[in-house]
Enzyme design. Structure first.
Site, short mmCIF file in Angstrom:
data_model
loop_
_atom_site.label_atom_id
_atom_site.label_comp_id
_atom_site.label_asym_id
_atom_site.label_seq_id
_atom_site.Cartn_x
_atom_site.Cartn_y
_atom_site.Cartn_z
N VAL A 258 10.39 7.96 -6.69
CA VAL A 258 11.15 6.78 -6.26
C VAL A 258 11.62 6.06 -7.52
CG1 VAL A 258 11.10 4.60 -5.00
CG2 VAL A 258 9.81 6.57 -4.13
N HIS B 129 7.57 1.28 -10.61
CA HIS B 129 6.36 0.93 -9.87
C HIS B 129 5.15 1.38 -10.66
CE1 HIS B 129 7.79 4.86 -8.47
NE2 HIS B 129 6.52 5.20 -8.30
N ARG C 151 0.83 -1.21 0.00
CA ARG C 151 0.00 0.00 0.00
C ARG C 151 0.86 1.25 0.00
NH1 ARG C 151 -4.75 -2.10 -0.05
NH2 ARG C 151 -5.09 -4.01 1.13
N ASP C 152 0.45 2.24 -0.79
CA ASP C 152 1.16 3.51 -0.83
C ASP C 152 1.06 4.18 0.54
OD1 ASP C 152 2.03 5.57 -3.37
OD2 ASP C 152 1.59 6.50 -1.43
N ILE C 153 2.14 4.79 0.97
CA ILE C 153 2.19 5.44 2.27
C ILE C 153 1.30 6.70 2.31
CG2 ILE C 153 4.13 7.04 1.87
CD1 ILE C 153 5.30 6.04 4.55
P1 DGP Z 1 6.11 8.25 -7.68
O1 DGP Z 1 5.90 9.70 -7.31
O2 DGP Z 1 5.31 7.80 -8.88
O3 DGP Z 1 7.59 7.93 -7.79
O4 DGP Z 1 5.49 7.41 -6.46
C1 DGP Z 1 6.19 7.05 -5.33
C2 DGP Z 1 5.18 6.64 -4.31
O5 DGP Z 1 5.85 5.96 -3.28
C3 DGP Z 1 4.44 7.80 -3.65
O6 DGP Z 1 3.07 7.74 -4.02
C4 DGP Z 1 4.60 7.57 -2.16
C5 DGP Z 1 5.16 6.18 -2.08
N1 DGP Z 1 6.12 6.00 -1.00
C6 DGP Z 1 7.23 6.76 -0.77
N2 DGP Z 1 7.88 6.28 0.30
C7 DGP Z 1 7.18 5.20 0.75
C8 DGP Z 1 7.36 4.28 1.83
O7 DGP Z 1 8.32 4.35 2.60
N3 DGP Z 1 6.43 3.32 1.97
C9 DGP Z 1 5.35 3.21 1.13
N4 DGP Z 1 4.49 2.23 1.37
N5 DGP Z 1 5.16 4.04 0.10
C10 DGP Z 1 6.06 5.03 -0.09
#
Ligand code: DGP
Length: 111
Positions: free
Chosen positions: A93, A97, A29-31
């Site tokens: 990131v 993804h 799940r997205d944070i």
């Molecule tokens: P993007 O901006 O497309 O590179 O999306 C990166 C996503 O990653 C963003 O929606 C938030 C998510 N994210 C960043 N750090 C973490 C983390 O530590 N854990 C989780 N579950 N999601 C994260």
């Protein structure tokens, strides 16, 4: 890859809220969820973005989309897939993804 956040989540070194895993793909799940269902689907093999994605990995990601959409209960209602790439794509990131977003009526927009 040593310094990659998503590689650390896949390895279990950083907690991730896992929703699915197989030999090639990990999903969590997205944070910072942008919809009731917001899952990040990533290849276990590190690659920076879609430009580095090989055909086998692309197939594995596509298969996982279907499994996860059904598992999350959004296969019938519908969902959106997004994969941001590079600076203009607002990729934050740098491990490939795919965002799977759903669970409510999403707004119409460019993508
Ligand atoms: P993007 O901006 O497309 O590179 O999306 C990166 C996503 O990653 C963003 O929606 C938030 C998510 N994210 C960043 N750090 C973490 C983390 O530590 N854990 C989780 N579950 N999601 C994260």
């Amino acid at each position: 890859m040593n310094d990659c956040l998503f590689c650390k989540i896949i390895a279990g070194e950083i907690p991730g809220n896992k929703v699915y895993e197989n030999d090639r793909v990990f999903a969590f799940r997205d944070i910072n969820p942008q919809a009731p269902t917001h899952v990040l689907i990533v290849p276990k093999k590190h690659m920076a973005n879609i430009l580095e994605c090989d055909a086998e990995t692309a197939a594995a990601l596509t298969d996982a989309v279907g499994v996860i959409a059904r598992q999350e209960g959004v296969a019938e209602s519908g969902f959106r897939l997004v994969s941001n790439c590079g600076p203009h794509g607002c990729q934050s990131v740098h491990h490939l993804h795919v965002h799977l977003l759903g669970g409510e009526q999403l707004t119409e927009r460019m993508a």
